[in-house]
Design a protein around this motif. Sequence first.
Motif: not given
Length: 455
Positions: A190-191, A228-229, A256-261
Motif C-alpha cells: 500500500m504505497i 514510499r518508494r 505504481i503511480t505513487r511509487f514513480a511519483e
Amino acid sequence: MDKLESICHRLRHLPMLRHFGRVQSVQGGLIRVEGLNRHASVGDRVAMSRPDGTVTGEIVGLAPRHAEVLAEGNPEGLSVGAEVELLFAPTIAPCDAWIGRIVDPLGEPLDGRALPRGLAPRPFRAEAPPAVRRKRLGRRLPTGLAVFDTLLPLVAGQRIGLFAGSGVGKSTLLSNLARGVQADVVVIAMIGERGRELREFVERTLGPDGMARAVIVAATSDRSPLIRRRCAWAAMAVAEHFRDQGKHVLLLADSITRFAEAHREIALTAGEPPSYRGFPPSVSNLIMALAERAGPGLEGSGDITGIFSVLVAGSDMEEPVADILRGTLDGHVVLERSIAERGRFPAIDVVRSVSRSLPDAATEEENALIGRARAALGAYAESELMIRAGLYAPGSDPLLDEAVQLYPQLDEFVTRKSEGIAQGFAALSEALRPRARPKPAGRAPQPVGGGSVRI
C-alpha cells in the motif's frame, strides 16, 4: 523459527566498527555530510543527531568531499556540525511469522505487536531471476470473479496492470482478488495510501479471511518519498522470500503511480533533470526492474503472480507510468469511470482490456466463447453512440444485431461471482445464448401523416 535463535543471529551480526561524519550544510531538502565518503555508498542510510533525537536519511549522491543525503523524516532541528552515523545499506528479513501482519517498508511492525526477523536478510533492490532459467507461465488460477475466470484469465506467474482513475472501485477489486485468487500467500503493498484507509482496508475490505494469508507492507501518504518508494521494494522482497520456499505468491502493488511519483521527488531533489512529462529518465528502468522481479521463478521455486495498479488521470492510457508499465506486463485491465457511474462494478472495460495468457490459457472451445463475447462487446462499443441516439436500424448489420441483443446479458455477466473456471464458462455460454426479445405492447393503429381519427 525460534525467537532466541533470531536474537542470537542479530547479535552475531552487530557491526564491529561505527563510522561518523558531520552535517556540512542544509539546503532545502538536501543535506550535505562530510567525513563519510571513504565508507559510504549511494543507497546507504544514515542517522543524524538533533536536539530532540535523531532523524534518518538516505545517501542519494556522492561528491569528492561530501555525501548528499535526503531525510526520511522532518529535517527541522538539524544544524551544521551535527553528528551523522553511517548505517550502511538497509536490508529486510521476512519470515513465515509475518503472515497476517502489517509492517512498514523497513520491516517494523505497524500493528503494535512484536515482530520476529528472519535469519536471511534480503536487499531491497535485488536482481530478477535469470531470464533463460525461469519457468514458463503456470496453470490458470480461479479468482472468484467470472470475468477473470473467462474473458481475462490469470495464470500463475503472470503480471498484469490494473489501470484506473480515482473512485472507480479499484480498491474493492483488489480486495476481491486478494480473497479469491488461489495462492499460498498474498503480499500487499500500500504505497502512499491515505492513513484512514489502511485500517478500513484491513478490517472491512480485506477482512479476517483475507488477512489470514496476507502480509501488508504500508507507507502512508505523509511518509517521506524515500519510505514510499521503498514500500514497493520491501513488498517484492517479502514476496521473493515466500517464492524461494516453493510457494505461489500473489503480489498486489497499489499503486505504481505513487511509487514513480516518490522516485520523481527524490531524483529531482538529487539533481536529475526531468524529461518525460516531468518524470526523470531513470523512472522507466526503475518500473521495469521492479516488474521483472515478479513472474515465474526458477525450477524448484514458486511463482509471483503480480497485479500492479496504475492511477490514470482522465483514463489517459498514454501517460508516462501507464505507457511504461503496459509494455512490460503480461496484460492490462482498464476500469472505466463511465461504467462505474452507471452502477456496474467491477467497472471493467473488457474491450480495452487484454490478457496475454490467451490463447494458451484456454481450450479451443473456451477461446471460441471468448472470441464471440469480445466480438459482440466490441461491435456494441463501436456503435454505442449511434445506438443510444436512436439511429440504429435493426437488420442492417447481423453482427451488430446480435451485439445489441447480447449486450445486456454480457454486461451483467461481468459483475458475476464465480465458484470456478468451469462454472464461469458455463455462465458465459448462457450469456451468449440469444433470447427472444419481448414484443412491445399492442397499440391502436395510427394514421399515416399523424392525423387524428374520429369515431
